[in-house]
Motif scaffolding. Structure first.
Motif, PDB file in Angstrom:
ATOM      1  N   ASN A 103     -98.017 -65.235 -18.366  1.00 15.70           N
ATOM      2  CA  ASN A 103     -97.117 -66.335 -18.051  1.00 15.70           C
ATOM      3  C   ASN A 103     -96.158 -65.908 -16.951  1.00 15.70           C
ATOM      4  N   GLN A 104     -95.929 -66.779 -16.006  1.00 19.10           N
ATOM      5  CA  GLN A 104     -94.968 -66.493 -14.957  1.00 19.10           C
ATOM      6  C   GLN A 104     -93.662 -67.172 -15.315  1.00 19.10           C
ATOM      7  N   ARG A 105     -92.634 -66.386 -15.487  1.00 20.38           N
ATOM      8  CA  ARG A 105     -91.324 -66.946 -15.819  1.00 20.38           C
ATOM      9  C   ARG A 105     -90.531 -67.120 -14.539  1.00 20.38           C
ATOM     10  N   ARG A 106     -89.971 -68.311 -14.398  1.00 20.73           N
ATOM     11  CA  ARG A 106     -89.139 -68.582 -13.242  1.00 20.73           C
ATOM     12  C   ARG A 106     -87.700 -68.709 -13.691  1.00 20.73           C
ATOM     13  N   GLU A 107     -86.818 -68.147 -12.920  1.00 23.63           N
ATOM     14  CA  GLU A 107     -85.407 -68.255 -13.245  1.00 23.63           C
ATOM     15  C   GLU A 107     -84.931 -69.663 -12.930  1.00 23.63           C
ATOM     16  N   MET A 108     -84.159 -70.222 -13.846  1.00 23.86           N
ATOM     17  CA  MET A 108     -83.609 -71.556 -13.645  1.00 23.86           C
ATOM     18  C   MET A 108     -82.468 -71.474 -12.639  1.00 23.86           C
ATOM     19  N   ASN A 109     -82.442 -72.408 -11.734  1.00 21.68           N
ATOM     20  CA  ASN A 109     -81.359 -72.473 -10.761  1.00 21.68           C
ATOM     21  C   ASN A 109     -80.386 -73.560 -11.179  1.00 21.68           C
ATOM     22  N   CYS A 110     -79.140 -73.185 -11.321  1.00 18.00           N
ATOM     23  CA  CYS A 110     -78.098 -74.138 -11.695  1.00 18.00           C
ATOM     24  C   CYS A 110     -77.225 -74.408 -10.474  1.00 18.00           C
ATOM     25  N   LEU A 111     -76.616 -75.571 -10.482  1.00 18.94           N
ATOM     26  CA  LEU A 111     -75.687 -75.902  -9.410  1.00 18.94           C
ATOM     27  C   LEU A 111     -74.435 -75.053  -9.547  1.00 18.94           C
ATOM     28  N   THR A 112     -73.896 -74.640  -8.411  1.00 21.14           N
ATOM     29  CA  THR A 112     -72.590 -73.982  -8.427  1.00 21.14           C
ATOM     30  C   THR A 112     -71.529 -75.064  -8.616  1.00 21.14           C
ATOM     31  N   ALA A 116     -71.960 -78.936  -7.552  1.00 22.54           N
ATOM     32  CA  ALA A 116     -71.758 -80.019  -8.517  1.00 22.54           C
ATOM     33  C   ALA A 116     -70.696 -80.992  -8.006  1.00 22.54           C
ATOM     34  N   ALA A 117     -69.623 -80.474  -7.426  1.00 19.14           N
ATOM     35  CA  ALA A 117     -68.576 -81.341  -6.880  1.00 19.14           C
ATOM     36  C   ALA A 117     -69.117 -82.190  -5.738  1.00 19.14           C
ATOM     37  N   GLU A 118     -69.938 -81.594  -4.894  1.00 18.15           N
ATOM     38  CA  GLU A 118     -70.557 -82.337  -3.790  1.00 18.15           C
ATOM     39  C   GLU A 118     -71.498 -83.411  -4.335  1.00 18.15           C
ATOM     40  N   PHE A 119     -72.213 -83.078  -5.391  1.00 15.52           N
ATOM     41  CA  PHE A 119     -73.120 -84.042  -6.026  1.00 15.52           C
ATOM     42  C   PHE A 119     -72.319 -85.234  -6.564  1.00 15.52           C
ATOM     43  N   VAL A 120     -71.217 -84.947  -7.231  1.00 15.13           N
ATOM     44  CA  VAL A 120     -70.358 -86.009  -7.784  1.00 15.13           C
ATOM     45  C   VAL A 120     -69.864 -86.914  -6.660  1.00 15.13           C
ATOM     46  N   ARG A 121     -69.418 -86.323  -5.559  1.00 15.47           N
ATOM     47  CA  ARG A 121     -68.968 -87.120  -4.415  1.00 15.47           C
ATOM     48  C   ARG A 121     -70.111 -87.976  -3.870  1.00 15.47           C
ATOM     49  N   GLY A 122     -71.290 -87.429  -3.842  1.00 14.37           N
ATOM     50  CA  GLY A 122     -72.447 -88.167  -3.333  1.00 14.37           C
ATOM     51  C   GLY A 122     -72.853 -89.337  -4.220  1.00 14.37           C
ATOM     52  N   CYS A 123     -72.471 -89.297  -5.486  1.00 14.19           N
ATOM     53  CA  CYS A 123     -72.816 -90.379  -6.424  1.00 14.19           C
ATOM     54  C   CYS A 123     -71.911 -91.603  -6.267  1.00 14.19           C
ATOM     55  N   TRP A 132     -76.848 -90.593 -12.549  1.00 13.83           N
ATOM     56  CA  TRP A 132     -76.879 -89.208 -12.063  1.00 13.83           C
ATOM     57  C   TRP A 132     -75.738 -88.402 -12.664  1.00 13.83           C
ATOM     58  N   LEU A 133     -74.563 -89.013 -12.778  1.00 11.51           N
ATOM     59  CA  LEU A 133     -73.422 -88.316 -13.370  1.00 11.51           C
ATOM     60  C   LEU A 133     -73.649 -88.036 -14.856  1.00 11.51           C
ATOM     61  N   LEU A 134     -74.272 -88.985 -15.542  1.00 10.95           N
ATOM     62  CA  LEU A 134     -74.605 -88.777 -16.954  1.00 10.95           C
ATOM     63  C   LEU A 134     -75.553 -87.590 -17.102  1.00 10.95           C
TER      64      LEU A 134
END
Length: 184
Positions: A103-112, A116-123, A132-134
């Motif tokens: 099995n190949q395990r991939r590391e999960m990438n989380c938003l910094t 996340a703040a940029e994502f919220v502004r984009g919503c 998207w915010l939910l």
């Protein structure tokens, strides 16, 4: 006497169809028709041996398929052949002794925090911004969020009771979560 492909049809209709969700059954059919039938589906069920199955998996890897896909095909084929043992069509399950790719395990990438703040502004002002915010704030899967009803909200508590998914037959379907852990 019976070809493996014919047996798999019977297993899908009689056993898997009664045990799994419609979308999962469609996935099983697709996996078997794309990966198993073309290479060993013509063999008689009683002639299928561990070497045939191992060669199938080796061929799949050689064709560039991921270890995850090979393991999924194996899980479905092993289950089907286990039923053949139960029905006494086979003395043992030839898939049971297959060697699977690692099995190949991939590391999960989380938003910094900044992402996340940029994502919220984009919503802001977006049609599906609240969805998207939910998703960002709760970690819900999209299908879980789309399956929510107002009755699932009790004050500040949100309960996941169902999920909405698109079936391959082209319909939306609400379904109970697959596992008890998914009901949260």
């Amino acid at each position: 006497k019976q070809p493996l492909g014919e047996y798999l049809d019977r297993w899908l209709d009689d056993v898997a169809g009664a045990r799994v969700r419609p979308r999962t059954l469609e996935d099983y059919r697709s996996l078997l028709s794309r990966h198993v039938r073309p290479f060993i589906g013509h063999l008689r069920l009683s002639d299928v041996g561990p070497a045939d199955i191992q060669s199938l998996y080796t061929r799949m890897r050689g064709d560039g398929l991921s270890p995850r896909t090979v393991r999924y095909v194996h899980a479905v084929l092993r289950s089907a052949l286990e039923q053949a043992v139960v029905w006494r069509a086979l003395p043992h399950n030839p898939a049971a002794s297959a060697t699977l790719p690692r099995n190949q395990r991939r590391e999960m990438n989380c938003l910094t925090k900044e992402q996340a703040a940029e994502f919220v502004r984009g919503c802001e002002g977006e049609r599906f911004g609240a969805l998207w915010l939910l998703l960002l704030g709760t970690g819900l899967r999209p299908g879980e969020a789309l399956g929510l009803k107002w009755s699932d909200l009790d004050g500040e508590k949100l309960s996941v009771q169902r999920s909405l998914s698109w079936t391959r037959s082209g319909e939306w379907a609400l379904a109970e979560p697959k596992t008890n852990r998914a009901r949260r």
